[in-house]
Scaffold this motif. Structure first.
Motif, PDB file in Angstrom:
ATOM      1  N   LYS A  10       0.717  -1.179  -0.134  1.00 12.65           N
ATOM      2  CA  LYS A  10      -0.029   0.041   0.108  1.00 12.65           C
ATOM      3  C   LYS A  10       0.718   1.135   0.114  1.00 12.65           C
ATOM      4  O   LYS A  10       0.771   2.373  -0.825  1.00 12.65           O
ATOM      5  N   LYS A  11       2.048   1.173   0.731  1.00 14.30           N
ATOM      6  CA  LYS A  11       2.861   2.385   0.920  1.00 14.30           C
ATOM      7  C   LYS A  11       3.413   2.700  -0.432  1.00 14.30           C
ATOM      8  O   LYS A  11       3.677   3.785  -0.997  1.00 14.30           O
ATOM      9  N   ARG A  12       3.796   1.544  -1.201  1.00 10.49           N
ATOM     10  CA  ARG A  12       4.560   1.772  -2.486  1.00 10.49           C
ATOM     11  C   ARG A  12       3.515   2.082  -3.702  1.00 10.49           C
ATOM     12  O   ARG A  12       3.960   2.949  -4.230  1.00 10.49           O
ATOM     13  N   SER A 124       2.724   5.264 -14.187  1.00 12.43           N
ATOM     14  CA  SER A 124       2.220   4.814 -12.903  1.00 12.43           C
ATOM     15  C   SER A 124       1.383   3.594 -12.812  1.00 12.43           C
ATOM     16  O   SER A 124       1.567   2.780 -11.958  1.00 12.43           O
ATOM     17  N   LYS A 125       0.781   3.157 -13.665  1.00 16.86           N
ATOM     18  CA  LYS A 125      -0.036   1.914 -13.944  1.00 16.86           C
ATOM     19  C   LYS A 125       0.813   0.791 -13.906  1.00 16.86           C
ATOM     20  O   LYS A 125       0.870  -0.040 -13.237  1.00 16.86           O
ATOM     21  N   ILE A 126       2.128   0.998 -14.768  1.00 20.95           N
ATOM     22  CA  ILE A 126       3.000  -0.046 -14.952  1.00 20.95           C
ATOM     23  C   ILE A 126       3.706  -0.292 -13.447  1.00 20.95           C
ATOM     24  O   ILE A 126       3.814  -1.338 -13.183  1.00 20.95           O
ATOM     25  N   ARG A 129       1.463  -2.178 -11.292  1.00 20.27           N
ATOM     26  CA  ARG A 129       1.560  -3.619 -11.617  1.00 20.27           C
ATOM     27  C   ARG A 129       2.720  -4.336 -11.313  1.00 20.27           C
ATOM     28  O   ARG A 129       2.726  -5.335 -10.870  1.00 20.27           O
ATOM     29  N   ASN A 130       3.882  -3.520 -11.155  1.00 20.25           N
ATOM     30  CA  ASN A 130       5.060  -4.077 -10.601  1.00 20.25           C
ATOM     31  C   ASN A 130       5.072  -4.503  -9.206  1.00 20.25           C
ATOM     32  O   ASN A 130       5.449  -5.412  -8.893  1.00 20.25           O
ATOM     33  N   VAL A 131       4.340  -3.576  -8.487  1.00 16.48           N
ATOM     34  CA  VAL A 131       4.194  -3.594  -7.146  1.00 16.48           C
ATOM     35  C   VAL A 131       3.478  -4.911  -6.720  1.00 16.48           C
ATOM     36  O   VAL A 131       3.654  -5.935  -5.849  1.00 16.48           O
ATOM     37  N   MET A 163      -6.584  -3.769  -4.021  1.00 19.20           N
ATOM     38  CA  MET A 163      -5.754  -2.760  -3.744  1.00 19.20           C
ATOM     39  C   MET A 163      -5.244  -2.032  -5.136  1.00 19.20           C
ATOM     40  O   MET A 163      -5.330  -0.966  -5.434  1.00 19.20           O
ATOM     41  N   THR A 164      -4.814  -2.986  -5.848  1.00 13.64           N
ATOM     42  CA  THR A 164      -4.308  -2.527  -7.517  1.00 13.64           C
ATOM     43  C   THR A 164      -5.411  -2.004  -8.194  1.00 13.64           C
ATOM     44  O   THR A 164      -5.082  -0.822  -8.683  1.00 13.64           O
ATOM     45  N   ASP A 165      -6.469  -2.688  -8.248  1.00  9.60           N
ATOM     46  CA  ASP A 165      -7.642  -1.699  -9.070  1.00  9.60           C
ATOM     47  C   ASP A 165      -7.982  -0.514  -8.427  1.00  9.60           C
ATOM     48  O   ASP A 165      -8.345   0.359  -8.980  1.00  9.60           O
ATOM     49  N   ASP A 166      -7.920  -0.494  -7.116  1.00  9.89           N
ATOM     50  CA  ASP A 166      -8.328   0.811  -6.553  1.00  9.89           C
ATOM     51  C   ASP A 166      -7.149   1.946  -6.855  1.00  9.89           C
ATOM     52  O   ASP A 166      -7.644   3.030  -7.261  1.00  9.89           O
ATOM     53  N   TYR A 167      -6.108   1.701  -6.869  1.00  8.50           N
ATOM     54  CA  TYR A 167      -5.084   2.706  -7.202  1.00  8.50           C
ATOM     55  C   TYR A 167      -5.125   3.125  -8.554  1.00  8.50           C
ATOM     56  O   TYR A 167      -4.728   4.043  -9.061  1.00  8.50           O
ATOM     57  N   VAL A 168      -5.166   1.825  -9.489  1.00  6.73           N
ATOM     58  CA  VAL A 168      -5.526   2.097 -10.947  1.00  6.73           C
ATOM     59  C   VAL A 168      -6.673   3.130 -11.199  1.00  6.73           C
ATOM     60  O   VAL A 168      -6.596   4.134 -11.920  1.00  6.73           O
TER      61      VAL A 168
END
Length: 185
Positions: A10-12, A124-126, A129-131, A163-168
């Motif tokens: 989440k921090k990353r 940013s999306k990349i 996805r790496n995270v 979490m990834t979907d939320d940040y995207v």
């Protein structure tokens, strides 16, 4: 252990979103903003120093940026740095202040800036996805080391995906907002 991995992720991801917002702040719109010039490096006594550390930067009106150097010797250095930046700004030196008039953007330049904003969003999306990949690898390693069960690992991977979907979605929303700001006349 799972909570620690998720908290780190989440921090990353928050860091990737912050980096996107910083990139957006440097994109020039039709309005004046101190963030346009704050980070431009000035060769101040042989050291690259951001403008906001050698001068006061203010916005007297919506189309003007005023820069008042603290050291009279920095006028020409700041002027040179502004001219060399890729923003296409022309400072006017009146001896006490450097004024930068922000010209209205052309339609072509607006479209170009929208493309740049979309490129920043994709980067940013990349990063997100790496995270996600790193977190999923960590979960698989925990399961392989028998620290967590297979069910816990699957549940954790679902949490990582949410979490990834939320940040995207947050990145996309920030891009839409920036696009509106750029295209606003």
């Amino acid at each position: 252990m799972i909570k620690e991995v998720l908290a780190d992720g989440k921090k990353r991801m928050e860091g990737a979103l912050t980096a996107l917002e910083n990139d957006f702040a440097k994109l020039r719109t039709g309005r004046a903003a101190t963030s346009l010039v704050d980070s431009i490096p000035v060769d101040y006594y042989g050291t690259p120093t951001p403008i906001n550390q050698v001068a006061s930067v203010s916005i007297p009106d919506s189309r003007t940026i005023a820069i008042q150097p603290w050291d009279k010797g920095a006028f020409s250095l700041i002027e040179k740095a502004l001219l060399q930046s890729d923003l296409g700004l022309n400072p006017v030196n009146d001896g006490k202040l450097l004024r930068i008039n922000i010209p209205p953007l052309t339609e072509d330049r607006r479209k170009e800036l929208v493309k740049i904003a979309k490129k920043y969003t994709e980067e940013s999306k990349i990063a997100l996805r790496n995270v996600r990949r790193d977190l999923n690898d960590s979960m698989k390693k925990l399961e392989k080391d028998k620290d967590i069960s297979e069910d816990e690992q699957r549940k954790a991977q679902e949490d990582v995906q949410k979490m990834t979907d939320d940040y995207v979605k947050k990145c996309d929303a920030a891009c839409v907002d920036k696009e509106k700001e750029i295209l606003e006349i």
